[in-house]
Design a protein around this motif. Structure first.
Motif, mmCIF file in Angstrom:
data_model
loop_
_atom_site.group_PDB
_atom_site.id
_atom_site.type_symbol
_atom_site.label_atom_id
_atom_site.label_comp_id
_atom_site.label_asym_id
_atom_site.label_seq_id
_atom_site.Cartn_x
_atom_site.Cartn_y
_atom_site.Cartn_z
ATOM 1 N N TYR A 142 10.635 1.093 4.537
ATOM 2 C CA TYR A 142 10.900 0.386 5.755
ATOM 3 C C TYR A 142 9.766 0.698 7.008
ATOM 4 O O TYR A 142 9.169 -0.150 7.372
ATOM 5 C CB TYR A 142 12.223 0.657 6.565
ATOM 6 N N ALA A 143 9.462 2.062 6.966
ATOM 7 C CA ALA A 143 8.322 2.422 7.942
ATOM 8 C C ALA A 143 7.104 1.829 7.430
ATOM 9 O O ALA A 143 6.099 1.486 8.212
ATOM 10 C CB ALA A 143 8.186 3.744 8.071
ATOM 11 N N ALA A 144 6.760 1.242 6.142
ATOM 12 C CA ALA A 144 5.618 0.697 5.762
ATOM 13 C C ALA A 144 5.672 -0.724 5.875
ATOM 14 O O ALA A 144 4.508 -1.299 5.810
ATOM 15 C CB ALA A 144 5.445 1.122 4.315
ATOM 16 N N PHE A 145 6.702 -1.317 6.325
ATOM 17 C CA PHE A 145 6.845 -2.923 6.639
ATOM 18 C C PHE A 145 5.686 -3.349 7.546
ATOM 19 O O PHE A 145 5.093 -4.554 7.160
ATOM 20 C CB PHE A 145 8.157 -3.344 6.903
ATOM 21 N N PRO A 146 5.486 -2.963 8.842
ATOM 22 C CA PRO A 146 4.398 -3.327 9.635
ATOM 23 C C PRO A 146 3.149 -3.699 9.012
ATOM 24 O O PRO A 146 2.584 -4.596 9.176
ATOM 25 C CB PRO A 146 4.688 -2.254 10.669
ATOM 26 N N LEU A 147 2.682 -2.306 8.211
ATOM 27 C CA LEU A 147 1.267 -2.457 7.593
ATOM 28 C C LEU A 147 1.411 -3.591 6.364
ATOM 29 O O LEU A 147 0.359 -4.308 6.207
ATOM 30 C CB LEU A 147 1.053 -0.967 6.885
ATOM 31 N N ASP A 170 10.046 -4.337 -5.388
ATOM 32 C CA ASP A 170 11.002 -3.202 -5.647
ATOM 33 C C ASP A 170 11.157 -2.778 -4.152
ATOM 34 O O ASP A 170 12.195 -1.862 -3.999
ATOM 35 C CB ASP A 170 9.998 -2.123 -6.281
ATOM 36 N N LEU A 171 10.815 -3.412 -3.035
ATOM 37 C CA LEU A 171 10.938 -2.996 -1.636
ATOM 38 C C LEU A 171 12.431 -3.281 -1.428
ATOM 39 O O LEU A 171 12.996 -4.230 -1.766
ATOM 40 C CB LEU A 171 9.975 -3.546 -0.590
ATOM 41 N N PRO A 172 13.190 -2.630 -0.483
ATOM 42 C CA PRO A 172 14.542 -2.779 0.053
ATOM 43 C C PRO A 172 14.454 -4.126 0.885
ATOM 44 O O PRO A 172 14.435 -3.935 2.082
ATOM 45 C CB PRO A 172 14.970 -1.495 0.641
#
Length: 352
Positions: A142-147, A170-172
């Motif tokens: 989730y923390a990678a979503f902005p990037l 594969d991301l939630p």
């Protein structure tokens, strides 16, 4: 219990069973350490205070229509809860803080998905700690979503180089009518943690050491991986449902549950029924009243579908997960409830 510290903690769980249980387990741990515990909960999926007489409970009213309370759009439901809870929660919390007859409040512990509590706590100058009831690894994603949004990986199905070897598929990601809103909310989780005094994870170093190390590198907020919380207070299995006959000794069984609010179509309900009947495996199927659209309970089941089971499985309206699941390990198959919290709790249980 340790000697009282003369401090009170206020806990606010998301009213979904997979979120309520870890919050109550955390409350037990903190109470054992000497803190007084006050729990604010919604009248929707309301808690039973008699099961925890050592806590103080305060219920806040929220009005949900039957359609709102049985939606399959989990993200829309969470956003709705954040809106509906804002005013009654703010009033309840302010009232508790002004009560001079009680111990001083040390902090608020809120579910991470209750984003509005940040604004409320800041206005009341109350420290706020978050509880993440699911895996630390999913929080890293989730923390990678902005990037990922910035680089155009979402919603494009392409390889994510910044988090190898994970792919976008594969991301939630939850199915929702407003995907863009989902991305915005998930992207805000990292900011919510950074604005808090700390975050508690229901996990432990030996299981998710790499993910926890990543979180520590990217956040300056203190993190507390103090799970698995259910191990601190093992369930009393004396009242468990007896799924198996005396000559059955399998190491696992099928557990099917769709959580607190989901509703399914009759066709899917029947597919599950026949799948369980033909699985030749012991099972426990939790069918919440009005789970099936247009039915009160299991009326759509054709007569005779479970006549040949010979006691191999049971259908119940509700069951305490800890009493009926945690004492059998590992679980071979289980139903995923809501946003994966039960999935994570069962997964952790399989290691212990």
């Amino acid at each position: 219990m340790e000697e009282s510290k003369g401090l009170r903690l206020i806990l606010f769980p998301m009213p979904l069973q997979g979120h309520i249980n870890p919050m109550l387990e955390l409350a037990n741990v903190l109470h054992h350490k000497g803190f007084s515990i006050t729990i604010i909960h919604t009248q929707f999926n309301s808690l039973n205070p008699t099961t925890h007489p050592h806590f103080i409970f305060h219920s806040i009213p929220i009005e949900l229509s039957r359609t709102e309370a049985s939606t399959n759009d989990v993200m829309a439901f969470i956003l709705l809860l954040n809106v509906k809870c804002f005013e009654p929660f703010s009033e309840c919390l302010a009232r508790l803080l002004s009560d001079d007859d009680q111990e001083p409040v040390a902090c608020l512990i809120s579910d991470l998905l209750f984003s509005f509590t940040q604004h409320v706590a800041e206005n009341l100058k109350l420290p706020r700690i978050l509880l993440r009831t699911s895996a630390a690894s999913s929080f890293v994603a989730y923390a990678a979503f902005p990037l990922l949004l910035e680089k155009g990986y979402l919603p494009i199905q392409a390889r994510v180089l910044e988090r190898p070897p994970v792919k976008v598929r594969d991301l939630p990601v939850l199915k929702t009518k407003d995907p863009q809103k989902y991305y915005e909310v998930v992207s805000g989780l990292k900011k919510a943690v950074e604005a808090s005094c700390g975050i508690i994870f229901n996990t432990f170093e030996d299981l998710e050491g790499n993910s926890l190390a990543t979180i520590r590198q990217e956040l300056y907020t203190p993190i507390f991986p103090i799970g698995p919380l259910h191990k601190c207070y093992p369930a009393n299995t004396s009242s468990s449902i007896n799924l198996l006959s005396q000559d059955q000794t399998p190491q696992s069984f099928i557990y099917v549950s769709f959580g607190s609010i989901a509703a399914i179509k009759e066709t899917l309900f029947l597919e599950i029924a026949w799948g369980l009947a033909n699985s030749n495996q012991p099972f426990l199927w939790v069918v919440r009243p009005r789970l099936v659209h247009g039915s009160e309970w299991i009326e759509p089941l054709p007569s005779g579908v479970f006549e040949t089971l010979n006691g191999r499985g049971q259908i119940v309206k509700w069951t305490p997960q800890k009493k009926n699941c945690w004492h059998i390990k590992p679980l071979e198959c289980f139903g995923l409830t809501m946003v994966g919290t039960l999935h994570w709790r069962v997964f952790v249980r399989g290691f212990l």
